[in-house]
Design a protein around this motif. Structure first.
Motif, PDB file in Angstrom:
ATOM      1  N   PRO A 146      -1.980  31.334   6.401  1.00 12.00           N
ATOM      2  CA  PRO A 146      -3.016  30.080   5.799  1.00 12.00           C
ATOM      3  C   PRO A 146      -2.840  29.096   7.176  1.00 12.00           C
ATOM      4  N   VAL A 147      -3.119  29.639   8.315  1.00  8.86           N
ATOM      5  CA  VAL A 147      -3.059  28.939   9.794  1.00  8.86           C
ATOM      6  C   VAL A 147      -4.092  29.396  10.418  1.00  8.86           C
ATOM      7  N   LEU A 148      -4.600  28.216  11.181  1.00  8.48           N
ATOM      8  CA  LEU A 148      -5.577  28.440  12.071  1.00  8.48           C
ATOM      9  C   LEU A 148      -5.049  28.266  13.654  1.00  8.48           C
ATOM     10  N   ALA A 149      -4.512  29.385  14.268  1.00  9.83           N
ATOM     11  CA  ALA A 149      -3.887  29.596  15.411  1.00  9.83           C
ATOM     12  C   ALA A 149      -4.822  29.111  16.715  1.00  9.83           C
ATOM     13  N   GLY A 150      -5.926  29.158  16.874  1.00  2.75           N
ATOM     14  CA  GLY A 150      -6.792  28.719  17.829  1.00  2.75           C
ATOM     15  C   GLY A 150      -6.768  29.471  19.138  1.00  2.75           C
ATOM     16  N   HIS A 151      -5.799  30.176  19.117  1.00  2.00           N
ATOM     17  CA  HIS A 151      -5.849  31.115  20.515  1.00  2.00           C
ATOM     18  C   HIS A 151      -4.806  32.567  20.182  1.00  2.00           C
ATOM     19  N   GLY A 152      -4.831  33.419  20.922  1.00  2.00           N
ATOM     20  CA  GLY A 152      -4.018  34.528  21.007  1.00  2.00           C
ATOM     21  C   GLY A 152      -4.663  35.604  20.749  1.00  2.00           C
ATOM     22  N   PRO A 153      -4.080  36.834  20.622  1.00  2.00           N
ATOM     23  CA  PRO A 153      -4.680  38.150  20.468  1.00  2.00           C
ATOM     24  C   PRO A 153      -5.378  38.240  19.043  1.00  2.00           C
ATOM     25  N   THR A 154      -6.437  38.921  18.872  1.00  2.00           N
ATOM     26  CA  THR A 154      -6.924  38.693  17.653  1.00  2.00           C
ATOM     27  C   THR A 154      -7.374  40.210  16.928  1.00  2.00           C
ATOM     28  N   LEU A 155      -7.032  40.430  15.644  1.00  2.00           N
ATOM     29  CA  LEU A 155      -7.104  41.356  15.128  1.00  2.00           C
ATOM     30  C   LEU A 155      -8.321  42.624  15.502  1.00  2.00           C
ATOM     31  N   LEU A 156      -7.853  43.618  15.908  1.00  2.00           N
ATOM     32  CA  LEU A 156      -8.921  44.800  16.393  1.00  2.00           C
ATOM     33  C   LEU A 156      -9.660  44.387  17.237  1.00  2.00           C
ATOM     34  N   ALA A 157      -9.704  43.349  18.003  1.00  2.00           N
ATOM     35  CA  ALA A 157     -10.586  42.912  19.017  1.00  2.00           C
ATOM     36  C   ALA A 157     -11.071  44.360  19.927  1.00  2.00           C
ATOM     37  N   GLY A 158     -12.328  44.512  20.205  1.00  2.00           N
ATOM     38  CA  GLY A 158     -12.651  45.616  20.881  1.00  2.00           C
ATOM     39  C   GLY A 158     -13.070  46.745  20.138  1.00  2.00           C
ATOM     40  N   LEU A 159     -12.924  46.737  18.703  1.00  2.00           N
ATOM     41  CA  LEU A 159     -13.281  47.987  17.843  1.00  2.00           C
ATOM     42  C   LEU A 159     -14.716  48.421  18.321  1.00  2.00           C
ATOM     43  N   ARG A 160     -14.869  49.816  18.571  1.00  3.32           N
ATOM     44  CA  ARG A 160     -15.988  50.299  18.980  1.00  3.32           C
ATOM     45  C   ARG A 160     -17.253  50.280  17.960  1.00  3.32           C
TER      46      ARG A 160
END
Length: 186
Positions: A146-160
């Protein structure tokens, strides 16, 4: 065929950086320990393997570091003893109860899935994306912080391609963390 489970902590805005969520509490450490114990082997990419080894490998002295509290010890024991497979095209050797996988990713993972057992566990960011693109992940486990990070790598970014999932389990912890388990719709 043994299932391949992808499990990771993720913030509400999709960040999967290992320091973006809440510090692990007793409930989440118990959950992660149980997830590791359900697996016959772990599959990591080079970066995740190095990060996990630096944090969770038992020191040569045999004593766990002082920073580790009693709620973390079962997890540390589970990951330290687990069989590991490391996917890398740059490493030439691994240890820590690990085997290096250097061949074709799809063929190597399909071979591991065909071996007898209860399941395989994959963690990290880059490798799971490749495995999801290949359709090799049988279960997705997200521990939602329960956090909003606002930056960083995101979950499965670039999934085709879009992967439709069905919820098979949901657990809520006292800290507000929620563990959700999904399987791809067939």
């Amino acid at each position: 065929m043994r299932p391949l489970r992808y499990a990771i902590n993720v913030t509400l805005d999709g960040c999967v950086h290992h320091e973006a969520g809440l510090p692990p509490d007793e409930d989440s450490m118990r959950f992660w320990t149980a997830e590791l114990e359900r697996a016959d082997a772990l599959i990591f990419g080079r970066v995740t393997y190095g990060m996990m080894e630096s944090a969770w490998r038992r020191p040569a002295t045999g004593a766990w570091p002082e920073w580790m509290d009693e709620t973390q010890l079962p997890f540390a024991e589970a990951i330290d003893h687990a069989k590991k497979h490391v996917v890398s095209s740059t490493l030439t050797e691994v240890d820590w109860n690990a085997e290096l996988l250097t061949g074709d990713l799809q063929q190597e993972v399909e071979r591991l899935k065909r071996e007898p057992g209860e399941g395989l566990f994959v963690g990290g960011v880059t490798l799971p994306l490749a495995l999801a693109d290949l359709g090799l992940i049988d279960e997705y486990v997200f521990v939602v912080q329960p956090v909003l990070a606002g930056h960083g790598p995101t979950l499965l970014a670039g999934l085709r391609e879009r992967v439709e999932l069905e919820l098979v389990e949901r657990r809520e912890f006292g800290s507000g963390v929620m563990a959700v388990r999904f399987r791809p719709r067939t």
